[in-house]
Design an enzyme around this catalytic site. Structure first.
Site, PDB file in Angstrom:
ATOM      1  N   HIS A  70      -8.814  26.799  35.461  1.00  0.00           N
ATOM      2  CA  HIS A  70      -9.408  25.458  35.451  1.00  0.00           C
ATOM      3  C   HIS A  70     -10.770  25.460  34.767  1.00  0.00           C
ATOM      4  CE1 HIS A  70      -6.249  24.522  38.225  1.00  0.00           C
ATOM      5  NE2 HIS A  70      -6.740  25.281  39.172  1.00  0.00           N
ATOM      6  N   HIS A 128     -20.138  27.290  36.632  1.00  0.00           N
ATOM      7  CA  HIS A 128     -18.942  27.117  35.808  1.00  0.00           C
ATOM      8  C   HIS A 128     -19.130  25.904  34.900  1.00  0.00           C
ATOM      9  CE1 HIS A 128     -18.149  24.590  39.358  1.00  0.00           C
ATOM     10  NE2 HIS A 128     -17.716  23.759  38.429  1.00  0.00           N
TER      11      HIS A 128
END
Ligand SMILES: [Zn+2]
Length: 272
Positions: A109, A134
């Site tokens: 993801h 992230h």
């Protein structure tokens, strides 16, 4: 934001479960391990950023999640609706110059760098440890409807709450910290690399301390609504090639669309 803690817990649980499973059922190990890996793989893939498992379907796919909640993230931040709150202060950030990144993971993801203990922020006398950072490409939060090429989430947790610092990035000069992070790329979906690299996160922060803040959620299932968001008002710059590098390794458009703001207000610390 995301997925963040839950994903870590999920991966840890999956590894633990898989390990126990193979130890306990040693009579038919090959079939069981293969089957378990397939299940783990499928469970890992249950939600995506596209099509029938994309963001519009997360609430129905993830029945136990908060993805249908009233305090979801991301949002579009509209300056004229934002309240200037004079009681807000600059973020109390304690990022040390030598905290180590201990791993980098491509969880399918996003690409995530996990940090060892030592970097933290203090909010209302509570300490929130930085767990991981992230990326989303393009940005999840939009400002006055403008979507930036990249958004970086710095995920901090304490025992019952999550604080995410979101940094928007626009295209421009390459950024030194990014060059450092890129040294460890490429990393492909499902891959984890263990590192032992010191990283000074301060280099990445915008110098303008202004921010928007509001209460929202993780931006990935289970979309948990216990997240205090701080979105830095000033974007940093990254080069086109730096964005492209991340883009090639992450799912296309790994961002969730704007969620209704409902009864919430966004406040801002003006900074300078
Ligand atoms: Zn995120």
């Amino acid at each position: 934001m995301k997925r963040e803690l839950t994903i870590i817990v999920f991966i840890a649980f999956s590894v633990f479960y898989c390990k126990n499973k193979s130890e306990n059922k040693s009579i038919e190990p090959t079939i069981n391990i293969e089957k378990q890996e397939k299940i783990n793989h499928n469970e890992h893939e249950h939600w995506t950023y596209d099509g029938e498992t994309g963001p519009k379907h997360w609430a129905e796919i993830e029945k136990q999640s908060d993805c249908n909640g009233k305090r979801q993230s991301p949002i579009n931040i509209i300056d004229k609706d934002v309240i200037v709150d004079d009681s807000l202060k600059p973020l109390d950030i304690h990022y040390s110059t030598d905290v180590k990144i201990h791993g980098i993971t491509n969880n399918g993801h996003s690409i995530q760098y996990d940090f060892e203990k030592g970097d933290f922020i203090v909010l209302n006398d509570n300490k929130y440890e930085l767990k991981q950072i992230h990326f989303h490409e393009a940005s999840e939060h939009t400002i006055n409807g403008i979507r930036y090429p990249l958004e970086i989430h710095l995920v901090h947790i304490n025992k019952d709450k999550i604080v995410v610092l979101a940094i928007l990035a626009k295209e421009g000069e390459s950024s030194e910290p990014f060059t450092f992070l890129e040294k460890y790329l490429p990393i492909y979906s499902g891959e984890t690399k263990l590192l032992d690299a010191e990283f000074d996160l301060n280099l990445k922060l915008p110098t303008d301390k202004g921010y928007y803040t509001y209460n929202g959620s993780l931006t990935t299932p289970p979309c948990t609504q216990n997240v205090t968001w701080f979105v830095c008002k000033a974007p940093i710059t990254v080069s086109v090639s730096q964005v492209k590098q991340l883009q090639e390794l992450m799912p296309l458009n790994n961002y969730r669309d704007e969620q209704p703001i409902n009864e919430r207000v966004v406040k801002q610390y003006v900074g300078h």
